[in-house]
Design a protein around this motif. Structure first.
Motif, mmCIF file in Angstrom:
data_model
loop_
_atom_site.group_PDB
_atom_site.id
_atom_site.type_symbol
_atom_site.label_atom_id
_atom_site.label_comp_id
_atom_site.label_asym_id
_atom_site.label_seq_id
_atom_site.Cartn_x
_atom_site.Cartn_y
_atom_site.Cartn_z
ATOM 1 N N ALA A 341 0.843 -1.206 0.000
ATOM 2 C CA ALA A 341 0.000 0.000 0.000
ATOM 3 C C ALA A 341 0.873 1.249 0.000
ATOM 4 O O ALA A 341 0.736 2.134 0.849
ATOM 5 C CB ALA A 341 -0.942 -0.005 1.198
ATOM 6 N N VAL A 342 1.766 1.330 -0.981
ATOM 7 C CA VAL A 342 2.755 2.413 -1.027
ATOM 8 C C VAL A 342 2.103 3.788 -1.025
ATOM 9 O O VAL A 342 2.513 4.684 -0.287
ATOM 10 C CB VAL A 342 3.661 2.241 -2.269
ATOM 11 C CG1 VAL A 342 4.554 3.466 -2.441
ATOM 12 C CG2 VAL A 342 4.511 0.990 -2.124
ATOM 13 N N LYS A 343 1.067 3.957 -1.836
ATOM 14 C CA LYS A 343 0.457 5.288 -1.967
ATOM 15 C C LYS A 343 -0.150 5.762 -0.652
ATOM 16 O O LYS A 343 0.074 6.900 -0.217
ATOM 17 C CB LYS A 343 -0.613 5.253 -3.062
ATOM 18 C CG LYS A 343 -1.412 6.540 -3.229
ATOM 19 C CD LYS A 343 -0.590 7.656 -3.814
ATOM 20 C CE LYS A 343 -1.447 8.885 -4.100
ATOM 21 N NZ LYS A 343 -0.690 10.026 -4.569
ATOM 22 N N THR A 344 -0.904 4.903 0.010
ATOM 23 C CA THR A 344 -1.561 5.324 1.245
ATOM 24 C C THR A 344 -0.608 5.313 2.441
ATOM 25 O O THR A 344 -0.835 6.016 3.422
ATOM 26 C CB THR A 344 -2.775 4.430 1.552
ATOM 27 O OG1 THR A 344 -2.369 3.057 1.504
ATOM 28 C CG2 THR A 344 -3.878 4.653 0.540
ATOM 29 N N GLU A 345 0.474 4.547 2.361
ATOM 30 C CA GLU A 345 1.437 4.506 3.460
ATOM 31 C C GLU A 345 2.405 5.681 3.427
ATOM 32 O O GLU A 345 2.866 6.144 4.467
ATOM 33 C CB GLU A 345 2.234 3.191 3.411
ATOM 34 C CG GLU A 345 1.458 1.972 3.839
ATOM 35 C CD GLU A 345 1.121 1.983 5.319
ATOM 36 O OE1 GLU A 345 1.942 2.489 6.107
ATOM 37 O OE2 GLU A 345 0.032 1.511 5.686
ATOM 38 N N THR A 346 2.707 6.168 2.224
ATOM 39 C CA THR A 346 3.738 7.205 2.105
ATOM 40 C C THR A 346 3.241 8.497 1.461
ATOM 41 O O THR A 346 3.893 9.530 1.593
ATOM 42 C CB THR A 346 4.919 6.692 1.260
ATOM 43 O OG1 THR A 346 4.489 6.511 -0.100
ATOM 44 C CG2 THR A 346 5.463 5.378 1.795
ATOM 45 N N GLY A 347 2.117 8.434 0.749
ATOM 46 C CA GLY A 347 1.680 9.599 -0.005
ATOM 47 C C GLY A 347 2.384 9.732 -1.337
ATOM 48 O O GLY A 347 2.122 10.663 -2.091
ATOM 49 N N MET A 348 3.277 8.796 -1.654
ATOM 50 C CA MET A 348 4.012 8.830 -2.922
ATOM 51 C C MET A 348 3.314 7.924 -3.949
ATOM 52 O O MET A 348 2.916 6.801 -3.624
ATOM 53 C CB MET A 348 5.454 8.363 -2.737
ATOM 54 C CG MET A 348 6.278 9.223 -1.798
ATOM 55 S SD MET A 348 6.623 10.877 -2.464
ATOM 56 C CE MET A 348 7.879 10.495 -3.695
ATOM 57 N N ARG A 349 3.169 8.431 -5.160
ATOM 58 C CA ARG A 349 2.571 7.634 -6.241
ATOM 59 C C ARG A 349 3.680 7.156 -7.159
ATOM 60 O O ARG A 349 4.420 7.954 -7.734
ATOM 61 C CB ARG A 349 1.564 8.491 -7.015
ATOM 62 C CG ARG A 349 0.914 7.778 -8.196
ATOM 63 C CD ARG A 349 -0.296 8.549 -8.677
ATOM 64 N NE ARG A 349 0.033 9.895 -9.098
ATOM 65 C CZ ARG A 349 0.336 10.231 -10.348
ATOM 66 N NH1 ARG A 349 0.349 9.311 -11.298
ATOM 67 N NH2 ARG A 349 0.614 11.482 -10.656
ATOM 68 N N VAL A 350 3.831 5.843 -7.285
ATOM 69 C CA VAL A 350 4.849 5.276 -8.170
ATOM 70 C C VAL A 350 4.354 5.401 -9.607
ATOM 71 O O VAL A 350 3.308 4.854 -9.960
ATOM 72 C CB VAL A 350 5.137 3.801 -7.819
ATOM 73 C CG1 VAL A 350 6.180 3.225 -8.778
ATOM 74 C CG2 VAL A 350 5.620 3.680 -6.375
ATOM 75 N N ILE A 351 5.090 6.158 -10.419
ATOM 76 C CA ILE A 351 4.641 6.406 -11.788
ATOM 77 C C ILE A 351 5.375 5.546 -12.810
ATOM 78 O O ILE A 351 4.936 5.428 -13.956
ATOM 79 C CB ILE A 351 4.772 7.898 -12.165
ATOM 80 C CG1 ILE A 351 6.214 8.383 -12.031
ATOM 81 C CG2 ILE A 351 3.839 8.746 -11.301
ATOM 82 C CD1 ILE A 351 6.422 9.819 -12.457
ATOM 83 N N ALA A 352 6.487 4.940 -12.406
ATOM 84 C CA ALA A 352 7.215 4.080 -13.338
ATOM 85 C C ALA A 352 8.154 3.163 -12.560
ATOM 86 O O ALA A 352 8.626 3.505 -11.478
ATOM 87 C CB ALA A 352 8.011 4.907 -14.348
#
Length: 402
Positions: A341-352
């Motif tokens: 859950a990278v986005k909700t855990e860190t606020g960072m969106r992996v784009i590539a």
């Protein structure tokens, strides 16, 4: 009447950072204006577009003053490309806003389709009883904790665009939220005290019209991704990312061709074909945004080194882009983005994601890049991630990847 602009000695780095932030905000607000049918938000877009005109003129003046030799001209050419691209995004956002202000026909189903894009746009009225009422955005750490960004706040009839960490949310405010659906749902409930109900899709749409609208939403997602990857390409001087931007721009062109065919077929099935004008204008403006992304990365594609001022401007903008290598002992190694859950855990969106081993690259991806990875994307030690988000989130990503 446009106001006069004279040369002033200003920092090109600061101008570029402000132009990048303004362009991204313009995209969000212009689609929000369509979603909410809001003349007030659309007027804010035109105000920001006017501001962008001034910024790009000042940037061009400063760059012209800095070029004193052929070497200077070669080094500054990519910077001019980014200035022109930001202006192009601004103009496209203005065209989207005019769909609302000029009351150009738009199928009601299009407004229901917009929240279904990669990142959901939602309007939330803040309850006086909300735990977040009375807190600043910085104190609540909302974006880093949930991946949801407050892109605008309406208070007493006026819009505050691009709120910062010092902005205090108050009961009765209306907030525009953008983020992943899961995060937006939770934040909406915290702010409003009510359960989020996504808009229902009208049932009267024809199959061809639905395909046309789905194409516009996909064009929006791909164009925004292309802009993010383009800034990543110039920040890291990465040919592979620049090639992906080129591929995405071609994909948007193909989507627009299919959109035009489906719209023409749908026009024969609706009672008032003129009501589709807004849809056509929306698609055309969205395609321009993908063209701007290609313009940002063109210097990298043509072998021109990224000027240091570009990298510094990207790093100083509101949302930063960062690169990470997945280490052997990383919690991400051997797991999917959804598992952690990278986005909700860190606020960072992996784009590539770039595969550490070229043999693991997906079919057809000669460079090893996977763009717009989803929750099911598995990561392994040696993979390289490009992510976008807050500085606090960027620090958290270091803990996940190292």
């Amino acid at each position: 009447m446009p106001r006069e602009v004279e040369y002033e000695p200003v920092s090109v780095k600061e101008l570029l950072a402000e132009m990048k932030d303004t362009a991204e905000l313009l995209i969000d607000l212009s689609y929000s204006a369509v979603l909410l049918r809001s003349d007030a938000v659309a007027e804010e877009v035109l105000e920001l577009e006017s501001r962008m005109d001034v910024l790009q003129l000042r940037a061009r003046m400063s760059l012209l003053m800095a070029a004193r030799s052929p070497d200077d001209a070669e080094a500054l050419a990519p910077v001019l490309g980014i200035v022109g691209a930001a202006e192009k995004v601004s103009d496209a956002a203005g065209d989207i806003a005019k769909v609302v202000l000029e009351d150009v026909g738009l199928p009601e189903a299009m407004r229901a389709a917009l929240p279904e894009s990669v990142e959901t746009l939602v309007r939330a009225e803040i309850s006086p009883d909300s735990l977040l009422a009375g807190q600043s955005l910085g104190a609540s750490n909302l974006e880093t904790e949930t991946g949801v960004r407050v892109i605008a706040v309406r208070r007493a009839g006026d819009w505050l665009t691009d709120p910062d960490a010092e902005t205090v949310l108050q009961g009765g405010d209306v907030a525009l939220l953008r983020g992943p659906e899961l995060g937006v749902t939770g934040v909406y409930e915290k702010l409003s005290g009510e359960q989020y109900e996504p808009p229902e899709q009208p049932t009267e749409s024809s199959a061809d019209l639905e395909r046309a609208m789905d194409s516009v939403v996909l064009m929006k997602d791909v164009s925004e991704l292309a802009v993010d990857l383009a800034y990543g390409a110039v920040l890291f001087d990465d040919d592979g990312l620049a090639e992906e931007v080129l591929n995405l721009e071609a994909e948007v062109d193909a989507l627009q061709s299919r959109f035009e065919a489906w719209t023409l077929r749908a026009a024969a099935e609706v009672d008032d074909p003129v009501s589709l004008r807004g849809l056509v204008q929306l698609a055309a403006a969205t395609e321009v945004i993908s063209d701007a992304a290609l313009e940002i990365s063109e210097g990298v594609l043509r072998g021109l080194d990224s000027h240091l001022v570009i990298r510094e401007a990207v790093l100083e903008s509101d949302e930063i882009i960062a690169r990470y290598a997945v280490g052997e002992g990383s919690p991400l190694a051997g797991r999917t983005l959804g598992d952690v859950a990278v986005k909700t855990e860190t606020g960072m969106r992996v784009i590539a994601v770039r595969r550490g081993d070229e043999s693991r690259a997906p079919t057809g991806k000669q460079t090893g890049w996977v763009v717009s990875p989803g929750p099911e994307t598995k990561l392994d030690a040696g993979d390289v991630l490009i992510a976008k988000g807050t500085r606090t989130g960027a620090a958290r990503m270091v803990e996940l990847t190292e």
